[in-house]
Scaffold this motif. Structure first.
Motif, PDB file in Angstrom:
ATOM      1  N   ALA A 163       0.705  -1.218   0.080  1.00 37.21           N
ATOM      2  CA  ALA A 163       0.065   0.041   0.055  1.00 37.21           C
ATOM      3  C   ALA A 163       1.008   1.338  -0.068  1.00 37.21           C
ATOM      4  CB  ALA A 163      -1.010  -0.058   1.292  1.00 37.21           C
ATOM      5  N   ALA A 164       1.833   1.254   0.878  1.00 33.32           N
ATOM      6  CA  ALA A 164       3.005   2.523   0.736  1.00 33.32           C
ATOM      7  C   ALA A 164       3.418   2.522  -0.628  1.00 33.32           C
ATOM      8  CB  ALA A 164       3.917   2.390   1.815  1.00 33.32           C
ATOM      9  N   ALA A 165       3.951   1.669  -1.216  1.00 33.79           N
ATOM     10  CA  ALA A 165       4.678   1.452  -2.509  1.00 33.79           C
ATOM     11  C   ALA A 165       3.713   2.062  -3.399  1.00 33.79           C
ATOM     12  CB  ALA A 165       5.213   0.248  -2.954  1.00 33.79           C
ATOM     13  N   ALA A 166       2.522   1.658  -3.346  1.00 35.73           N
ATOM     14  CA  ALA A 166       1.314   2.170  -4.347  1.00 35.73           C
ATOM     15  C   ALA A 166       0.908   3.523  -4.316  1.00 35.73           C
ATOM     16  CB  ALA A 166      -0.043   1.173  -4.050  1.00 35.73           C
ATOM     17  N   ASP A 167       0.905   3.951  -3.033  1.00 41.01           N
ATOM     18  CA  ASP A 167       0.726   5.456  -2.789  1.00 41.01           C
ATOM     19  C   ASP A 167       1.895   6.211  -3.503  1.00 41.01           C
ATOM     20  OD1 ASP A 167      -1.631   4.936  -1.352  1.00 41.01           O
ATOM     21  OD2 ASP A 167      -0.885   5.012   0.704  1.00 41.01           O
ATOM     22  N   GLU A 168       3.214   5.742  -3.064  1.00 41.11           N
ATOM     23  CA  GLU A 168       4.444   6.318  -3.671  1.00 41.11           C
ATOM     24  C   GLU A 168       4.407   6.514  -5.186  1.00 41.11           C
ATOM     25  OE1 GLU A 168       8.128   4.977  -2.428  1.00 41.11           O
ATOM     26  OE2 GLU A 168       7.543   4.873  -0.321  1.00 41.11           O
TER      27      GLU A 168
END
Length: 196
Positions: free
Chosen positions: A74-79
């Motif tokens: 999720a963090a990678a997708a947000d980035e």
């Protein structure tokens, strides 16, 4: 993912269940050549390895990761989404600037700086040369009105050249200054014309 990951080959439906996605997504991957197939069967290990290298992070990243990595995914997708947003904003700003330039509403700052520098340099050179141009004529007269007329004539000519240079740059001449001296530059022009 299903427990049948030890199978060498799977059908489309089995591989969709294995990857945790829809049958139509697996069929599309097959059409696009993103799966290793032997006839109608999908080679599981080879297809998983291929997808791990080419899975688009914008569309959910590697679907084979365990559920424990959901927070990092999720963090990678947000980035990635933030990077896409910044890229789109930059493209939109660039398109806006290009449109303004094409519509002649905007000009490149470097060209303006160069033109203004040239205009100011020419004005300074003219002002510095005024002494040499007027020295003999001013020395030959003792009439204060004639001295004023000669100075005003030189100043009006300089202002006229500056206005023409400014118009040549594609800009309008600066508005007349406000205040008691507002007509000091423009009024002598009429006197000069009358004197000629």
């Amino acid at each position: 993912m299903s427990s049948g990951t030890d199978q060498a080959y799977m059908s489309t439906a089995e591989y969709a269940a294995h990857r945790g996605c829809s049958d139509s997504f697996v069929r599309r991957l097959r059409r696009e050549g993103k799966l290793v197939c032997d006839g109608r069967r999908i080679h599981v290990a080879e297809s998983d390895r291929l997808l791990a290298n080419i899975t688009d992070p914008v569309r959910g990243g590697d679907r084979t990761q365990p559920a424990g990595g959901a927070a990092s995914r999720a963090a990678a997708a947000d980035e990635v989404q933030e990077a896409i947003r910044r890229e789109r904003m930059a493209k939109a700003r660039l398109a806006e600037l290009e449109l303004g330039e094409a519509a002649k509403e905007l000009v490149r700052a470097e060209g303006v700086r160069r033109a203004v520098f040239t205009l100011a340099r020419d004005a300074v050179n003219s002002l510095q040369g005024m002494r040499g141009r007027l020295r003999d004529r001013l020395a030959a007269t003792s009439d204060p009105r004639e001295v004023d007329r000669l100075l005003e004539e030189e100043i009006v000519a300089l202002c006229s050249r500056m206005r023409e240079s400014a118009k040549a740059l594609g800009t309008d001449a600066a508005p007349a200054p406000a205040g008691p001296d507002a007509d000091a530059v423009d009024a002598p022009e009429a006197d000069v014309e009358d004197a000629e």
